[in-house]
Design a protein around this motif. Sequence first.
Motif, PDB file in Angstrom:
ATOM      1  N   MET A   1       0.860  -1.200   0.000  1.00 21.13           N
ATOM      2  CA  MET A   1       0.000   0.000   0.000  1.00 21.13           C
ATOM      3  C   MET A   1       0.886   1.235   0.000  1.00 21.13           C
ATOM      4  N   LYS A   2       0.599   2.171  -0.885  1.00 16.47           N
ATOM      5  CA  LYS A   2       1.378   3.410  -0.972  1.00 16.47           C
ATOM      6  C   LYS A   2       0.427   4.593  -0.814  1.00 16.47           C
ATOM      7  N   ILE A   3       0.752   5.473   0.132  1.00 13.45           N
ATOM      8  CA  ILE A   3      -0.105   6.632   0.406  1.00 13.45           C
ATOM      9  C   ILE A   3       0.710   7.914   0.272  1.00 13.45           C
ATOM     10  N   LEU A   4       0.111   8.904  -0.391  1.00  9.57           N
ATOM     11  CA  LEU A   4       0.695  10.235  -0.438  1.00  9.57           C
ATOM     12  C   LEU A   4       0.152  11.055   0.721  1.00  9.57           C
ATOM     13  N   PHE A   5       1.053  11.583   1.556  1.00  3.75           N
ATOM     14  CA  PHE A   5       0.692  12.491   2.637  1.00  3.75           C
ATOM     15  C   PHE A   5       1.090  13.902   2.216  1.00  3.75           C
ATOM     16  N   ILE A   6       0.147  14.837   2.292  1.00  2.00           N
ATOM     17  CA  ILE A   6       0.415  16.219   1.892  1.00  2.00           C
ATOM     18  C   ILE A   6       0.609  17.059   3.144  1.00  2.00           C
ATOM     19  N   VAL A  66      -3.685  11.338   1.801  1.00  2.20           N
ATOM     20  CA  VAL A  66      -4.119  11.842   3.110  1.00  2.20           C
ATOM     21  C   VAL A  66      -3.523  13.234   3.306  1.00  2.20           C
ATOM     22  N   PRO A  67      -4.304  14.298   3.125  1.00  5.45           N
ATOM     23  CA  PRO A  67      -3.797  15.645   3.399  1.00  5.45           C
ATOM     24  C   PRO A  67      -3.640  15.846   4.904  1.00  5.45           C
ATOM     25  N   ASN A  88     -11.637  11.418 -11.582  1.00  3.94           N
ATOM     26  CA  ASN A  88     -10.930  11.173 -12.849  1.00  3.94           C
ATOM     27  C   ASN A  88      -9.881  10.074 -12.792  1.00  3.94           C
ATOM     28  N   TYR A  89      -9.424   9.732 -11.573  1.00  2.00           N
ATOM     29  CA  TYR A  89      -8.352   8.740 -11.473  1.00  2.00           C
ATOM     30  C   TYR A  89      -8.663   7.614 -10.488  1.00  2.00           C
ATOM     31  N   GLY A  90      -9.775   7.706  -9.769  1.00  2.69           N
ATOM     32  CA  GLY A  90     -10.145   6.663  -8.825  1.00  2.69           C
ATOM     33  C   GLY A  90      -9.252   6.568  -7.609  1.00  2.69           C
ATOM     34  N   ILE A  91      -8.593   7.678  -7.251  1.00  7.81           N
ATOM     35  CA  ILE A  91      -7.702   7.700  -6.085  1.00  7.81           C
ATOM     36  C   ILE A  91      -8.442   8.386  -4.926  1.00  7.81           C
ATOM     37  N   PRO A  92      -8.754   7.675  -3.845  1.00  2.00           N
ATOM     38  CA  PRO A  92      -9.463   8.308  -2.721  1.00  2.00           C
ATOM     39  C   PRO A  92      -8.591   9.331  -1.999  1.00  2.00           C
ATOM     40  N   VAL A  93      -9.202  10.435  -1.634  1.00  2.00           N
ATOM     41  CA  VAL A  93      -8.527  11.495  -0.873  1.00  2.00           C
ATOM     42  C   VAL A  93      -9.296  11.675   0.426  1.00  2.00           C
ATOM     43  N   VAL A  94      -8.635  11.460   1.542  1.00  2.72           N
ATOM     44  CA  VAL A  94      -9.307  11.488   2.849  1.00  2.72           C
ATOM     45  C   VAL A  94      -9.391  12.935   3.331  1.00  2.72           C
ATOM     46  N   GLU A 286      -6.686   7.194  12.339  1.00  5.11           N
ATOM     47  CA  GLU A 286      -7.950   6.813  11.706  1.00  5.11           C
ATOM     48  C   GLU A 286      -7.993   7.260  10.252  1.00  5.11           C
ATOM     49  N   LEU A 287      -7.361   8.395   9.934  1.00  4.23           N
ATOM     50  CA  LEU A 287      -7.293   8.843   8.546  1.00  4.23           C
ATOM     51  C   LEU A 287      -6.523   7.848   7.690  1.00  4.23           C
ATOM     52  N   VAL A 288      -5.470   7.282   8.263  1.00  7.28           N
ATOM     53  CA  VAL A 288      -4.695   6.262   7.547  1.00  7.28           C
ATOM     54  C   VAL A 288      -5.567   5.040   7.285  1.00  7.28           C
TER      55      VAL A 288
END
Length: 371
Positions: A1-6, A66-67, A88-94, A286-288
């Motif tokens: 699993m790879k997550i982008l954190f902003i 996850v911002p 447009n890309y099917g990537i969930p943003v929490v 919980e956001l993760v």
Amino acid sequence: MKILFIGARLFDDIALYAKKERITSVLTESNPDSKNLELADIQYVVPRGMEKPKEIALKEDVDAVVPLIGIDKPLIEVSMLKEDLENNYGIPVVASPLDTVITAGDKLKTKEFFIKNEIKTPDFNKFSKNHSKIDLPVVLKKFEGQGGSGVKIALTPSDLEECIPYFEESFAEKFVEGFEISIEVLRWNNKTVPLVPVCKGKTTLDCTHPLDKLKTAPLNIESVNNEYIKETAKNIADLLGSQGVIDIDIIFDEKEEISYFIEINTRPSGTRYLTAASSDINPLNELVDMATGKWKSKNVLKRLKEYYALEIPMGDYKTDKNNYKFRNFHDENCFVIHGPEKFQRITIRSTSMQKAFDTANKLNIDYKKFY
């Protein structure tokens, strides 16, 4: 699993959890000097805005975003990024959607939302040069702002006159004398869990920020119904359609014995350590879980515990434990030190409030000056 954190500022709060969950963390940050950048597996220093994070999300082929934004100004851009990546890309943003952020980010829209949904909020009027009917003291609020910015308490007619040039786009709200309260609410996939009401101290005429007050959890004030606050907070999150975590601010009027709802923040809260200490639910973790698809509201409710928590401003506190390795409340009597230099705080967990104060005494912390 790879997550982008902003955003790196809050990443130290969840760095260990991300590793525990075997997540490959990608972190974007506009400040090249952020100490938390090195905690992620992959780091990018980017310009402000959401254009580069979007580019990186696609380049790195992340599974979710996850911002970790702790301020209000970028939240509109975050919600627009959410709309783009999800549709447009099917990537969930929490994060909360655009309509939710617009309502919460404009104090006047928030007031109108409360009134429309029959949620108790202090009386208010739009502030203008013709202010002869305003009862003093009164709280002047610009439509946008956080952390006390854009807020002024006018005590005298001359205060009002001085404020006219600076508060043209604002409203005047009844000053409520009582206790400031906050509650975080988790919401994902149309399931909602209100967490624990937190007491942030008494309202003050000098606009003292809650960060400079002694705070406790759970809320324990005579005549305040915690279940009512939780149920109303849940209702607010559902009506808004929020996602991720939101923070709701309330003031309990001691004279009228009424809980007035004041503001909504669609971002992680400054009370998250008190929430984690008293409920054993870390809102950022919980956001993760939401990002990985692991999050279930029933599981959160099963894990909820009841501890007592005390948070004290420390200023500068000599310690080597103010870092990501020591951010977990590991047992029923423990403490965590957090916050930047000169603004450090200690959050103490215990099985009773008296034991929490006993721990503060053992650490030679002068908390009485914050009463």
